[in-house]
Design a protein around this motif. Structure first.
Motif, PDB file in Angstrom:
ATOM      1  N   LEU A 150      -9.272  -5.426   5.285  1.00 49.86           N
ATOM      2  CA  LEU A 150      -8.782  -6.017   4.145  1.00 49.86           C
ATOM      3  C   LEU A 150     -10.161  -6.111   3.117  1.00 49.86           C
ATOM      4  CD1 LEU A 150      -6.233  -9.035   4.698  1.00 49.86           C
ATOM      5  CD2 LEU A 150      -5.887  -6.816   4.072  1.00 49.86           C
ATOM      6  N   GLU A 151     -10.224  -5.804   1.862  1.00 48.74           N
ATOM      7  CA  GLU A 151     -11.195  -5.667   1.006  1.00 48.74           C
ATOM      8  C   GLU A 151     -10.649  -6.398  -0.175  1.00 48.74           C
ATOM      9  OE1 GLU A 151     -12.718  -1.967   0.204  1.00 48.74           O
ATOM     10  OE2 GLU A 151     -12.928  -1.395   2.178  1.00 48.74           O
ATOM     11  N   TRP A 152     -11.329  -7.564  -0.657  1.00 51.76           N
ATOM     12  CA  TRP A 152     -11.358  -8.125  -1.878  1.00 51.76           C
ATOM     13  C   TRP A 152     -11.290  -7.349  -3.204  1.00 51.76           C
ATOM     14  CZ3 TRP A 152      -8.989 -13.147  -1.556  1.00 51.76           C
ATOM     15  CH2 TRP A 152      -9.468 -13.644  -0.303  1.00 51.76           C
ATOM     16  N   ASP A 171      -6.637 -11.236  -4.725  1.00 51.70           N
ATOM     17  CA  ASP A 171      -5.932  -9.897  -4.439  1.00 51.70           C
ATOM     18  C   ASP A 171      -6.857  -9.194  -3.325  1.00 51.70           C
ATOM     19  OD1 ASP A 171      -3.690  -9.111  -6.389  1.00 51.70           O
ATOM     20  OD2 ASP A 171      -5.237 -10.255  -7.579  1.00 51.70           O
ATOM     21  N   LEU A 172      -6.069  -8.422  -2.296  1.00 54.48           N
ATOM     22  CA  LEU A 172      -6.941  -7.726  -1.443  1.00 54.48           C
ATOM     23  C   LEU A 172      -6.085  -6.494  -1.166  1.00 54.48           C
ATOM     24  CD1 LEU A 172      -6.298 -10.915  -0.038  1.00 54.48           C
ATOM     25  CD2 LEU A 172      -8.319  -9.912   1.104  1.00 54.48           C
ATOM     26  N   LEU A 173      -6.842  -5.294  -0.962  1.00 57.05           N
ATOM     27  CA  LEU A 173      -6.646  -4.183  -0.729  1.00 57.05           C
ATOM     28  C   LEU A 173      -6.845  -3.606   0.804  1.00 57.05           C
ATOM     29  CD1 LEU A 173      -7.669  -2.543  -4.118  1.00 57.05           C
ATOM     30  CD2 LEU A 173      -5.528  -3.438  -3.707  1.00 57.05           C
ATOM     31  N   PHE A 174      -5.994  -2.574   1.209  1.00 52.77           N
ATOM     32  CA  PHE A 174      -6.173  -2.067   2.283  1.00 52.77           C
ATOM     33  C   PHE A 174      -5.774  -0.666   2.456  1.00 52.77           C
ATOM     34  CE2 PHE A 174      -2.384  -4.448   2.980  1.00 52.77           C
ATOM     35  CZ  PHE A 174      -1.330  -3.482   3.445  1.00 52.77           C
ATOM     36  N   TYR A 175      -6.403   0.135   3.483  1.00 55.39           N
ATOM     37  CA  TYR A 175      -5.891   1.686   3.260  1.00 55.39           C
ATOM     38  C   TYR A 175      -6.030   2.052   4.856  1.00 55.39           C
ATOM     39  CZ  TYR A 175      -6.710   6.710   2.492  1.00 55.39           C
ATOM     40  OH  TYR A 175      -6.706   7.853   2.323  1.00 55.39           O
ATOM     41  N   ASN A 187      -7.483 -19.377  -0.576  1.00 58.41           N
ATOM     42  CA  ASN A 187      -7.207 -17.810  -0.338  1.00 58.41           C
ATOM     43  C   ASN A 187      -7.863 -17.092   0.783  1.00 58.41           C
ATOM     44  OD1 ASN A 187      -5.146 -18.192  -2.293  1.00 58.41           O
ATOM     45  ND2 ASN A 187      -6.441 -17.153  -4.076  1.00 58.41           N
ATOM     46  N   THR A 188      -9.135 -17.575   1.017  1.00 57.10           N
ATOM     47  CA  THR A 188      -9.918 -16.771   1.960  1.00 57.10           C
ATOM     48  C   THR A 188      -9.536 -17.132   3.395  1.00 57.10           C
ATOM     49  OG1 THR A 188     -11.775 -16.942   0.886  1.00 57.10           O
ATOM     50  CG2 THR A 188     -12.221 -16.645   3.272  1.00 57.10           C
ATOM     51  N   VAL A 189      -8.908 -18.608   3.622  1.00 49.84           N
ATOM     52  CA  VAL A 189      -8.113 -18.830   4.560  1.00 49.84           C
ATOM     53  C   VAL A 189      -6.868 -18.205   4.844  1.00 49.84           C
ATOM     54  CG1 VAL A 189      -7.192 -20.790   6.004  1.00 49.84           C
ATOM     55  CG2 VAL A 189      -9.103 -21.150   4.838  1.00 49.84           C
ATOM     56  N   LEU A 190      -6.151 -18.050   3.881  1.00 49.40           N
ATOM     57  CA  LEU A 190      -4.686 -17.331   4.066  1.00 49.40           C
ATOM     58  C   LEU A 190      -4.867 -15.822   4.199  1.00 49.40           C
ATOM     59  CD1 LEU A 190      -2.923 -18.993   1.088  1.00 49.40           C
ATOM     60  CD2 LEU A 190      -2.455 -19.336   3.529  1.00 49.40           C
ATOM     61  N   ALA A 191      -5.948 -15.451   3.705  1.00 48.19           N
ATOM     62  CA  ALA A 191      -6.460 -13.910   4.052  1.00 48.19           C
ATOM     63  C   ALA A 191      -6.539 -13.828   5.281  1.00 48.19           C
ATOM     64  CB  ALA A 191      -7.605 -13.308   3.120  1.00 48.19           C
ATOM     65  N   SER A 192      -7.416 -14.567   6.019  1.00 51.02           N
ATOM     66  CA  SER A 192      -7.807 -14.262   7.407  1.00 51.02           C
ATOM     67  C   SER A 192      -6.570 -14.488   8.377  1.00 51.02           C
ATOM     68  CB  SER A 192      -8.983 -15.262   7.767  1.00 51.02           C
ATOM     69  OG  SER A 192      -8.460 -16.762   7.938  1.00 51.02           O
ATOM     70  N   VAL A 193      -5.566 -15.153   8.137  1.00 53.79           N
ATOM     71  CA  VAL A 193      -4.327 -15.231   8.726  1.00 53.79           C
ATOM     72  C   VAL A 193      -3.389 -14.005   8.568  1.00 53.79           C
ATOM     73  CG1 VAL A 193      -2.106 -16.612   9.067  1.00 53.79           C
ATOM     74  CG2 VAL A 193      -4.186 -17.889   8.270  1.00 53.79           C
ATOM     75  N   TRP A 194      -3.471 -13.395   7.342  1.00 54.90           N
ATOM     76  CA  TRP A 194      -2.718 -12.383   7.083  1.00 54.90           C
ATOM     77  C   TRP A 194      -3.328 -11.181   7.806  1.00 54.90           C
ATOM     78  CZ3 TRP A 194       1.920 -10.868   5.237  1.00 54.90           C
ATOM     79  CH2 TRP A 194       2.309 -11.853   4.324  1.00 54.90           C
ATOM     80  N   GLN A 242      -1.611   2.805   1.744  1.00 55.14           N
ATOM     81  CA  GLN A 242      -2.327   1.827   0.846  1.00 55.14           C
ATOM     82  C   GLN A 242      -1.611   0.653   0.802  1.00 55.14           C
ATOM     83  OE1 GLN A 242      -3.692   3.594  -2.481  1.00 55.14           O
ATOM     84  NE2 GLN A 242      -1.749   3.853  -3.462  1.00 55.14           N
ATOM     85  N   GLY A 243      -2.252  -0.433   0.687  1.00 57.06           N
ATOM     86  CA  GLY A 243      -1.515  -1.768   0.634  1.00 57.06           C
ATOM     87  C   GLY A 243      -2.059  -2.812  -0.466  1.00 57.06           C
ATOM     88  N   HIS A 244      -1.439  -3.527  -0.842  1.00 58.67           N
ATOM     89  CA  HIS A 244      -1.816  -4.762  -1.642  1.00 58.67           C
ATOM     90  C   HIS A 244      -1.340  -5.912  -1.283  1.00 58.67           C
ATOM     91  CE1 HIS A 244      -2.336  -6.153  -6.105  1.00 58.67           C
ATOM     92  NE2 HIS A 244      -3.148  -6.447  -5.362  1.00 58.67           N
ATOM     93  N   LEU A 245      -2.282  -6.974  -1.002  1.00 53.34           N
ATOM     94  CA  LEU A 245      -1.731  -8.333  -0.692  1.00 53.34           C
ATOM     95  C   LEU A 245      -2.021  -9.386  -1.919  1.00 53.34           C
ATOM     96  CD1 LEU A 245      -0.798 -10.450   1.396  1.00 53.34           C
ATOM     97  CD2 LEU A 245      -3.187 -10.378   2.181  1.00 53.34           C
ATOM     98  N   MET A 246      -1.002  -9.554  -2.504  1.00 48.08           N
ATOM     99  CA  MET A 246      -1.342 -10.542  -3.640  1.00 48.08           C
ATOM    100  C   MET A 246      -0.891 -11.926  -3.432  1.00 48.08           C
ATOM    101  SD  MET A 246       0.891  -7.878  -6.126  1.00 48.08           S
ATOM    102  CE  MET A 246       1.769  -7.262  -4.785  1.00 48.08           C
ATOM    103  N   LEU A 247      -1.877 -12.711  -3.470  1.00 43.50           N
ATOM    104  CA  LEU A 247      -1.869 -14.352  -3.215  1.00 43.50           C
ATOM    105  C   LEU A 247      -1.880 -14.921  -4.471  1.00 43.50           C
ATOM    106  CD1 LEU A 247      -4.787 -14.563  -0.576  1.00 43.50           C
ATOM    107  CD2 LEU A 247      -2.416 -14.269  -0.051  1.00 43.50           C
ATOM    108  N   THR A 248      -1.500 -16.205  -4.311  1.00 41.84           N
ATOM    109  CA  THR A 248      -1.195 -17.083  -5.462  1.00 41.84           C
ATOM    110  C   THR A 248      -2.711 -17.293  -6.054  1.00 41.84           C
ATOM    111  OG1 THR A 248       0.655 -18.143  -4.687  1.00 41.84           O
ATOM    112  CG2 THR A 248      -0.595 -19.440  -6.542  1.00 41.84           C
ATOM    113  N   ALA A 249      -2.854 -17.303  -7.466  1.00 41.01           N
ATOM    114  CA  ALA A 249      -4.247 -17.447  -8.076  1.00 41.01           C
ATOM    115  C   ALA A 249      -4.568 -18.804  -8.081  1.00 41.01           C
ATOM    116  CB  ALA A 249      -4.260 -16.752  -9.382  1.00 41.01           C
TER     117      ALA A 249
END
Length: 209
Positions: free
Chosen positions: A111-113, A118-122, A82-89, A133-140
Motif C-alpha cells: 500500500l502506498e499513500w 487514500d492508498l493505492l496498490f498495484y 487512518n494509518t492504523v486502519l491502513a495497517s489492518v487492511w 490496480q486498487g484504491h483504498l478510500m478511507l474516511t477523511a
C-alpha cells in the motif's frame, strides 16, 4: 470514533461562530465610537499609563489560536487513525494479491499513500492479465469539512480493484453479489441477467452468489 469526530466538528464550528460574533461586536463598537466623537471636540490629555492587558482584549486572537490548534490536532489524530486502519487492511490485501500475482507492490511495500485518506496498490504477473490496480478510500478523518461531508452523505471506507485483461481475452460477464440482492441485480443489470447464471461454489461465502 464517530462521537469524537462529531465533537471535534462541533467544537470547531462553535469556535468559528464565536469568532464571527466577536469580530462583529468589535466592528460595531468601533463604528459607534466614531459616530459619537465630534470633530470639534476639545483635545484631551493623553494618559501615559499603558492599557491594562486582560484576556478580554484578545478574545479574537484566542479564538483564532484555539481554532488553529484544534485543526492541527484533528489533522494528526485523523491521520493517525487512518494509518492504523491502513495497517489492518494491508494484510488481507497483500495475501490476496500474492496468491494471484507474482509481482505485488514495489518490492518493499504493497500500500502506498496517495493522500492522508487514500492508498493505492498495484500487482502484475498473471496469465491473461496485464495488471491489477486498487484504491483504498478511507474516511477523511483529518479534514473536518470532508469528514462532515462523509458523515452527512453516509460515506464509508471503500476498496476498489480494477483488473485489466489482455486484449486477446474473450469478453465475459462476472458478478459477485450478496445472495439477498441477486434478484435485484438481475433486474437492474441487463448483461448479468442475459449472459450470467447463478452457480454454487465453495470458494465464496454462503451468503454470496
Amino acid at each position: 470514533m464517530l462521537q469524537l469526530s462529531k465533537l471535534s466538528l462541533l467544537t470547531l464550528s462553535w469556535t468559528a461562530l464565536l469568532a464571527t460574533k466577536v469580530v462583529g461586536d468589535e466592528l460595531e463598537g468601533a463604528t459607534s465610537a466614531s459616530i459619537q466623537t465630534s470633530p470639534a471636540a476639545a483635545p484631551t490629555k493623553l494618559s501615559a499609563a499603558a492599557p491594562e492587558l486582560t484576556l478580554v482584549n484578545y478574545r479574537l486572537e484566542v479564538l483564532m489560536i484555539t481554532a488553529a490548534v484544534g485543526l492541527v490536532a484533528n489533522y494528526f489524530y485523523g491521520s493517525r487513525k487512518n494509518t492504523v486502519l491502513a495497517s489492518v487492511w494491508e494484510k488481507p490485501i497483500t495475501d490476496v494479491l500474492q496468491a494471484n500475482f507474482s509481482a505485488v507492490g514495489n518490492g518493499q511495500q504493497v500500500l502506498e499513500w496517495d493522500s492522508a485518506a487514500d492508498l493505492l496498490f498495484y500487482a502484475s504477473g498473471r496469465r491473461h492479465c496485464k495488471y491489477a490496480q486498487g484504491h483504498l478510500m478511507l474516511t477523511a478523518r483529518q479534514d473536518p469539512i470532508a469528514l462532515l461531508n462523509d458523515l452527512t452523505a453516509n460515506n464509508y471506507e471503500k476498496l476498489q480493484i480494477e483488473v485489466t485483461l489482455n486484449d486477446d481475452v474473450p469478453g465475459f460477464v462476472f458478478a459477485a453479489v450478496p445472495r439477498k440482492r441477486s434478484k435485484a441485480v438481475g433486474r437492474d443489470r441487463y448483461d448479468v441477467s442475459t449472459f450470467a447464471k447463478v452457480i454454487a461454489s465453495d470458494k465464496v461465502p454462503t451468503d454470496t452468489v
